[in-house]
Design an enzyme around this catalytic site. Structure first.
Site, mmCIF file in Angstrom:
data_model
loop_
_atom_site.group_PDB
_atom_site.id
_atom_site.type_symbol
_atom_site.label_atom_id
_atom_site.label_comp_id
_atom_site.label_asym_id
_atom_site.label_seq_id
_atom_site.Cartn_x
_atom_site.Cartn_y
_atom_site.Cartn_z
ATOM 1 N N CYS A 2 1.006 -1.473 -0.217
ATOM 2 C CA CYS A 2 -0.743 -0.046 -0.219
ATOM 3 C C CYS A 2 0.936 0.767 -0.133
ATOM 4 C CB CYS A 2 -0.561 -0.454 1.385
ATOM 5 S SG CYS A 2 -2.071 -1.321 1.784
ATOM 6 N N ARG A 27 1.152 1.632 -6.018
ATOM 7 C CA ARG A 27 1.654 0.871 -4.779
ATOM 8 C C ARG A 27 0.623 -0.150 -4.701
ATOM 9 N NH1 ARG A 27 5.870 1.127 -2.016
ATOM 10 N NH2 ARG A 27 5.072 -0.117 -0.762
ATOM 11 N N TRP A 76 -3.300 -2.156 -1.113
ATOM 12 C CA TRP A 76 -3.558 -2.615 -2.704
ATOM 13 C C TRP A 76 -4.120 -4.069 -1.046
ATOM 14 C CZ3 TRP A 76 -2.782 -4.614 -6.651
ATOM 15 C CH2 TRP A 76 -2.782 -5.427 -7.179
ATOM 16 N N ASN A 112 1.054 0.516 5.909
ATOM 17 C CA ASN A 112 1.747 -0.642 5.171
ATOM 18 C C ASN A 112 2.433 -1.222 4.964
ATOM 19 O OD1 ASN A 112 2.372 -1.495 1.935
ATOM 20 N ND2 ASN A 112 4.484 -0.153 2.339
ATOM 21 N N GLY A 113 2.198 -2.901 4.648
ATOM 22 C CA GLY A 113 3.115 -3.729 5.631
ATOM 23 C C GLY A 113 1.684 -4.717 5.633
ATOM 24 N N GLU A 495 9.402 -20.296 -18.448
ATOM 25 C CA GLU A 495 9.019 -19.639 -18.217
ATOM 26 C C GLU A 495 10.278 -18.373 -18.498
ATOM 27 O OE1 GLU A 495 7.064 -17.753 -17.033
ATOM 28 O OE2 GLU A 495 7.273 -15.881 -16.381
ATOM 29 N N LYS A 499 9.992 -14.782 -21.321
ATOM 30 C CA LYS A 499 10.808 -13.555 -20.369
ATOM 31 C C LYS A 499 11.098 -12.917 -21.535
ATOM 32 C CE LYS A 499 8.482 -12.477 -18.011
ATOM 33 N NZ LYS A 499 7.293 -14.049 -17.808
ATOM 34 N N GLU A 502 9.016 -11.898 -24.757
ATOM 35 C CA GLU A 502 7.363 -11.314 -24.231
ATOM 36 C C GLU A 502 8.402 -9.829 -24.717
ATOM 37 O OE1 GLU A 502 5.100 -11.254 -21.615
ATOM 38 O OE2 GLU A 502 6.657 -12.131 -20.187
ATOM 39 N N HIS A 518 12.710 -35.084 -32.273
ATOM 40 C CA HIS A 518 11.758 -35.396 -32.835
ATOM 41 C C HIS A 518 11.263 -34.403 -33.942
ATOM 42 C CE1 HIS A 518 11.578 -39.393 -30.492
ATOM 43 N NE2 HIS A 518 12.262 -38.318 -29.239
ATOM 44 N N LYS A 617 -1.315 -6.222 -19.721
ATOM 45 C CA LYS A 617 -1.028 -6.407 -18.360
ATOM 46 C C LYS A 617 -2.335 -8.076 -17.898
ATOM 47 C CE LYS A 617 1.170 -7.422 -14.689
ATOM 48 N NZ LYS A 617 2.330 -8.026 -14.402
HETATM 49 C C1 AGP Z 1 3.231 -12.739 -18.476
HETATM 50 O O1 AGP Z 1 4.914 -12.309 -18.033
HETATM 51 C C2 AGP Z 1 2.632 -12.251 -19.416
HETATM 52 N N1 AGP Z 1 2.417 -11.523 -18.470
HETATM 53 C C3 AGP Z 1 1.270 -13.047 -19.153
HETATM 54 O O2 AGP Z 1 1.877 -14.608 -19.875
HETATM 55 C C4 AGP Z 1 0.302 -13.411 -18.389
HETATM 56 O O3 AGP Z 1 1.147 -14.115 -17.105
HETATM 57 C C5 AGP Z 1 -1.232 -13.909 -18.287
HETATM 58 O O4 AGP Z 1 -1.850 -12.829 -19.183
HETATM 59 C C6 AGP Z 1 -2.117 -14.450 -17.880
HETATM 60 O O5 AGP Z 1 -1.788 -13.286 -16.628
HETATM 61 P P1 AGP Z 1 -2.439 -13.451 -15.067
HETATM 62 O O6 AGP Z 1 -2.708 -14.495 -14.942
HETATM 63 O O7 AGP Z 1 -3.272 -12.331 -14.926
HETATM 64 O O8 AGP Z 1 -4.114 -14.544 -15.124
#
Ligand code: AGP
Length: 622
Positions: A2, A27, A76, A112-113, A495, A499, A502, A518, A617
């Site tokens: 927060c 935050r 938050w 906050n915490g 993952e 990273k 993207e 394969h 996001k």
């Molecule tokens: C990963 O870096 C991306 N931001 C994306 O793959 C994300 O993980 C995916 O859209 C799922 O989002 P969520 O965890 O909010 O459901």
């Protein structure tokens, strides 16, 4: 996470507090509130749900809240859904349903915490006649200060230090006492807090950006220290109540840089927040040395009755699911199916009440994951949401909810939320294994000790970031990168590859190392970068031989392995080591160098790391 602010001086406080909160909104932003007092009159509290502008409008940009001393908060949620009564500030007495109005009690505060032992403290206060209007740990903290203030008839500083001795957890607390007009008292442990002063005025905030407009002269209050803030003057005390002197620091950052706490991008800041995010999430699930899922409502009987686990998620959350599959099956012996949420919703997967469907989602709003949750419920499965946003749609619609405590994640590419999800699923696996008799109490204790060491081990890995920064400069113009591994190393590769692609826009694929031959190995040519993840000792040799198959076709090899496996250096061109831990949990460590590699590669390519092209996001469309 927060944001808190405070001001005392000659000017009207509310507009200054609102301005400060606006620079802390990253935050947290599910609710906000102010408490402002005019001279010796009681403080007036005003709260609003949602984004900060609702509070600004409600208070006519602060003009409707006269007074020169006040505190403010943007929330938050970590304890208690986003609601008016749960919004801060909180008071030591009762509170009206709206949460707004004059403060009839002695103490009002913002926090906050996370107060980890708030339940036991709440029970203590209930025994002493206190009543509670909210679900928050903050209300407990404010009332505990009030309890000591009244019981021992001591001043605010002593009441606060007594409280600090009893509280476990993290806090940046800002409190106003009815008997001390124009003064604000603060206390800090682990949560950030900065105090600023100028001629005739003093400020406090969770982060520098909130006060930079008003002063560049700040004190960084230390852990377990208390501050007594008056207009233009601040006194500091240690836990014994003895006065301590702190140096005054000149801030040289600009506002934009300060919101990232000095980091160039939110993503790098959030990579570095992982130790805290993992520690907070884990601590919320550990009680008396054991994993405690009672907050989710998943009783031991429910866990014992599960015959099948299905996990549905998207993107990085799906990668967590793949890792969790290996960990749960290996520790608890429960069969786990993992499916992309966008596919799960169309499959005719048989479900039944003894099937637990877990939906993992940082935002709790991803359309595909929400659809998968609804399909699972229609089919009669029991559902658990693992989410980072309290009160999000997926959290509200699932039968059970496990919250990660990563705090708001601003960068589109997830890092700390991913790590928080990982550790949450690891803890779930340990509890599941214990209650089903798959592991002993002793083994459970060993696994929990390994989990509790992870945050510091992540910090250790972060200390090696310059090596990843150097290597990223060598690969910045690569066209194709393959991440390969077996078992959990395959989940880590997934993952790591996401990273990279993207945020650097370099084509990258993750492959089960045994699968390369394969077909895909035909893509390997001179200098193709192959990153081999080698943390699983039982699979080490096999994956290494897959890497050498690539090398014999011209590939350039990076090996990611655990300390001690230096034999890798005989075979690869560049090696990255992470600390050893129980191999079930190694993903939490191995992912960090891959996050950093993706980050620095994107920076080297001059790209918008925090807002990559084409992405959002939270993908709330199908
Ligand atoms: C990963 O870096 C991306 N931001 C994306 O793959 C994300 O993980 C995916 O859209 C799922 O989002 P969520 O965890 O909010 O459901």
């Amino acid at each position: 996470m927060c944001g808190i602010v405070g001001y005392t001086g000659r000017d009207q406080a509310a507009p200054i507090l609102l301005d400060g909160l606006s620079r802390l909104e990253y935050r947290g932003y599910d609710s906000a509130g102010l408490a402002v007092r005019d001279g010796s009159a009681p403080a007036e509290v005003v709260k609003a749900l949602g984004k900060l502008y609702h509070l600004a409008d409600k208070t006519d940009q602060g003009r409707a809240l006269p007074g020169t001393c006040g505190i403010g908060h943007t929330r938050w949620a970590t304890h208690g859904d986003p609601s008016m009564v749960n919004a801060h500030p909180h008071v030591s007495g009762n509170c009206s349903g709206s949460g707004s109005g004059p403060v009839e009690s002695d103490v009002v505060g913002v926090h906050n915490g996370i107060i980890e032992n708030f339940t036991e403290l709440k029970e203590k206060l209930l025994r002493h006649g206190y009543t509670f209007y909210s679900d928050t740990d903050t209300e407990v903290a404010v009332k505990l200060v009030d309890y000591y203030y009244k019981k021992y008839k001591i001043g605010p500083v002593d009441a606060i230090t007594r409280t600090m001795v009893r509280v476990r957890g993290s806090y940046a607390l800002a409190l106003m006492f009815r008997d001390y007009p124009d003064e604000i008292f603060v206390a800090r442990k682990d949560s950030p807090l900065v105090i600023g002063t100028s001629e005739g005025a003093s400020f406090l905030a969770s982060d520098v950006p909130a006060i930079l407009k008003f002063t560049r002269q700040v004190y960084y209050i230390g852990n377990l220290q208390v501050g007594r803030i008056r207009p233009g003057e601040v006194l500091f005390y240690d836990l014994n109540g003895d006065e301590v002197q702190l140096p005054l620091t000149e801030i040289t950052w600009d506002t934009a840089a300060a919101e990232k706490d000095g980091y160039e991008h939110f993503m790098l800041k959030e990579i570095h927040e992982q130790p805290r995010a993992v520690r907070d999430t884990l601590n919320s699930l550990i009680r008396d040395g054991a994993v405690d899922l009672s907050a989710t409502g998943l009783t031991d009987d429910i866990l014992r009755g599960i015959r099948q686990i299905d996990i549905a998620a998207c993107g990085s959350a799906w990668h967590v699911s793949v890792a969790a599959q290996y960990v749960i099956e290996d520790l608890a012996g429960v069969p786990v199916r993992v499916e992309l949420a966008s596919e799960y919703r169309y499959r005719r997967i048989p479900s039944s009440p003894d099937t637990l469907v877990i939906v993992i989602s940082q935002s709790g709003e991803t359309a595909d994951s929400l659809a998968a949750l609804r399909v699972a419920k229609e089919r009669g499965a029991l559902t658990l949401a693992v989410v980072n946003v309290i009160g999000s749609t997926i959290a509200r619609e699932a039968d059970h909810t496990l919250y990660t405590l990563a705090g708001p994640e601003i960068a589109v590419a997830t890092t700390k939320a991913y790590s928080a999800q990982l550790i949450a699923m690891d803890a779930l696996a340990v509890r599941l294994a214990l209650v089903r008799g798959a592991i002993t109490e002793e083994k459970s204790g060993e696994l929990i000790a390994a989990l509790q060491a992870i945050p510091d081990q992540i910090s250790r890995v972060l200390e090696e970031k310059q090596r990843l920064q150097w290597f990223s400069s060598k690969i910045a113009n690569t066209h194709d990168i393959f991440f390969i591994g077996r078992g959990l190393d395959y989940a880590i590769s997934l993952e790591g590859s996401l990273k990279m692609k993207e945020i650097s826009y370099i084509h990258s694929e993750a492959y089960a190392a045994g699968e390369l031959k394969h077909g895909t190995i035909s893509l390997i040519e001179q200098n193709t970068l192959v990153i081999g993840v080698l943390t699983q000792s039982s699979l080490f040799e096999k994956t290494l031989s897959n890497m050498l198959e690539c090398k014999s076709r011209g590939a350039y090899l990076m090996g990611l392995t655990t300390n001690g496996n230096f034999s890798v250096e005989d075979s690869v061109n560049f090696t990255v080591y992470v600390p050893k831990t129980d191999e079930h949990f190694i993903a939490s460590l191995a992912i960090v160098p891959l996050q950093l590699l993706g980050y620095y590669t994107s920076v080297n390519r001059g790209l918008d790391v925090d807002k990559p092209r084409n992405l959002a996001k939270s993908v709330t469309v199908e």
